[in-house]
Design a protein around this motif. Structure first.
Motif, mmCIF file in Angstrom:
data_model
loop_
_atom_site.group_PDB
_atom_site.id
_atom_site.type_symbol
_atom_site.label_atom_id
_atom_site.label_comp_id
_atom_site.label_asym_id
_atom_site.label_seq_id
_atom_site.Cartn_x
_atom_site.Cartn_y
_atom_site.Cartn_z
ATOM 1 N N VAL A 225 1.281 -1.041 -0.261
ATOM 2 C CA VAL A 225 0.360 0.033 0.344
ATOM 3 C C VAL A 225 1.113 1.299 -0.277
ATOM 4 O O VAL A 225 1.809 1.335 0.874
ATOM 5 C CB VAL A 225 -0.912 0.312 1.128
ATOM 6 C CG1 VAL A 225 -1.558 1.035 1.038
ATOM 7 C CG2 VAL A 225 -1.882 -1.096 1.270
ATOM 8 N N THR B 232 1.124 5.680 -0.102
ATOM 9 C CA THR B 232 0.932 6.342 0.905
ATOM 10 C C THR B 232 1.376 8.179 0.581
ATOM 11 O O THR B 232 2.163 7.841 0.636
ATOM 12 C CB THR B 232 0.283 5.852 2.738
ATOM 13 O OG1 THR B 232 1.896 5.887 2.932
ATOM 14 C CG2 THR B 232 0.440 4.541 2.846
ATOM 15 N N SER C 202 -1.735 -0.736 -3.973
ATOM 16 C CA SER C 202 -2.937 -0.368 -4.532
ATOM 17 C C SER C 202 -2.357 1.198 -3.938
ATOM 18 O O SER C 202 -1.551 0.927 -2.972
ATOM 19 C CB SER C 202 -3.925 -0.806 -3.835
ATOM 20 O OG SER C 202 -4.095 -0.990 -1.560
ATOM 21 N N SER D 195 -3.691 4.489 -0.561
ATOM 22 C CA SER D 195 -4.445 4.997 0.397
ATOM 23 C C SER D 195 -3.332 6.187 0.813
ATOM 24 O O SER D 195 -2.595 6.615 0.769
ATOM 25 C CB SER D 195 -4.810 4.451 1.069
ATOM 26 O OG SER D 195 -3.978 3.871 2.118
ATOM 27 N N PRO E 120 -9.305 6.920 -0.582
ATOM 28 C CA PRO E 120 -9.611 6.010 0.834
ATOM 29 C C PRO E 120 -8.445 6.679 1.785
ATOM 30 O O PRO E 120 -7.047 6.599 1.710
ATOM 31 C CB PRO E 120 -9.806 4.941 1.115
ATOM 32 C CG PRO E 120 -8.715 4.761 -0.414
ATOM 33 C CD PRO E 120 -8.816 5.643 -1.199
ATOM 34 N N HIS F 245 -8.754 1.799 4.330
ATOM 35 C CA HIS F 245 -8.580 0.685 3.372
ATOM 36 C C HIS F 245 -8.053 -0.265 4.043
ATOM 37 O O HIS F 245 -7.966 -1.902 2.807
ATOM 38 C CB HIS F 245 -7.037 1.541 2.871
ATOM 39 C CG HIS F 245 -6.972 0.756 1.410
ATOM 40 N ND1 HIS F 245 -7.708 1.333 0.106
ATOM 41 C CD2 HIS F 245 -5.659 0.944 1.017
ATOM 42 C CE1 HIS F 245 -6.896 0.450 -0.752
ATOM 43 N NE2 HIS F 245 -5.942 0.385 0.144
#
Ligand code: FEC
Length: 293
Positions: A159, A161, A197, A199, A213, A218
């Motif tokens: 993830v 960020t 992904s 976030s 999100p 998330h």
């Protein structure tokens, strides 16, 4: 030509007693809710900030290492704390600089972030030296490689960020989100990671919608999709900020624990020599300055 670098950072309060003034500076004269201030003091306290803040020591190490690597004077200027950007500009001028490179320790451009650093530096220099401002470096290959090396080979879902911002920036055509997505894509590609992904994190309670999100939601969504192991790779920060050590290491860890997931995060670049070499290359290539031989 005589060049110097003004290395700019958000700034962090050195002592716990500095937090009210620091928060007032961030709020820029707008009202402060006492419970938000109390909460902020509690977060810094829980990270061990009493009479000394380890983040400011990291920033100094970054500055000193960059200065050695470049062979040019580098001065630190903070947006919301001391030494201020204007102090750094004066020191660069006093050192005889006629070209000042402005470099922010945040890779992505937003009108709500980098533009403010630029404004402070431009105002302080007051045309007494040529300003070569590096506005963003989200796709600078040596920086992408520093992050890619930290996620390469992971079996976890990655993830990426970054700090959230008020969602209205999208209507204003701000490039922030696009640049963040580009860094994430480039790092994933360089590290050969397919399962990833993006976030946001660290939204502030300002009463308007922020980009999402949020990482906490998330993680729950990823859990619902069957993901159990996550590696967080912050791309919008480069040091061990409050956002990293509290928002990720405490809050996101608590959420992961509740959900029964494991969440790890990469080590931040801080003053890692490879990262500093990337910053030096950035200054040399983007601002076209070199140490005199
Ligand atoms: O001590 C530390 O390590 C923390 C330093 C710190 C960094 C940082 C980065 C960014 N911020 C950005 C935007 C906003 C907006 C608001 C906002 C609020 C805070 C508060 C603290 C704080 N920020 Fe920050 N930010 C850091 C610290 N930030 C403390 C106030 C308390 C809180 O909300 O937790 C909302 C301001 C308002 O109230 O109107 C907007 C952006 C970045 C990434 C770019 C950069 O580093 O400049 C964007 C580090």
């Amino acid at each position: 030509m005589s060049a110097a670098v003004v290395l700019m950072a958000y700034g962090s309060p050195e002592r716990l007693e500095d937090v009210p003034l620091y928060y007032a500076d961030i709020r820029g004269g707008r009202p402060i809710a006492q419970d938000h201030l109390d909460d902020l003091v509690a977060r810094y306290r829980s990270l061990g900030v009493e009479d000394h803040n380890p983040l400011n020591a990291v920033t100094e190490e970054t500055r000193a290492t960059l200065e050695r690597e470049l062979g040019l004077p580098v001065f630190t200027g903070m947006k919301h704390w001391s030494p201020r950007i204007k102090d750094a500009a004066e020191r660069a001028l006093a050192a005889g600089a006629d070209v000042v490179v402005g470099l922010v320790l945040a890779p992505h451009y937003s009108r709500l972030s980098i533009a403010g650093y630029r404004e402070q530096l431009e105002e302080a220099l007051d045309a007494r030296a040529e300003l070569r401002m590096i506005e963003s470096w989200h796709d600078f290959e040596p920086f992408v490689d520093v992050l890619a090396a930290r996620v390469r080979g992971t079996a976890a879902h990655v993830v990426f960020t970054a700090h959230s911002l008020p969602a209205r920036i999208l209507d204003e055509g701000d490039p922030y989100q696009e640049q963040l997505f580009e860094t994430a894509r480039l790092v994933a590609e360089a590290a050969d990671v397919d399962d990833w992904s993006f976030s946001y994190q660290s939204e502030s309670p300002t009463g308007e919608p922020w980009l999402g999100p949020d990482i906490l939601d998330h993680l729950a969504a990823l859990h619902a999709q069957g993901v159990r192991d996550v590696l967080v790779c912050p791309v919008g920060f480069v040091s061990d900020h409050l956002e990293i050590r509290w928002d990720l290491d405490v809050e996101a860890q608590e959420r992961a624990h509740e959900l029964g997931m494991t969440v790890q995060r990469i080590d931040m670049p801080n003053a890692d020599p490879e990262f500093i070499r990337a910053l030096a290359a950035l200054v040399e290539q983007e601002a076209d300055v070199r140490a005199p031989r």
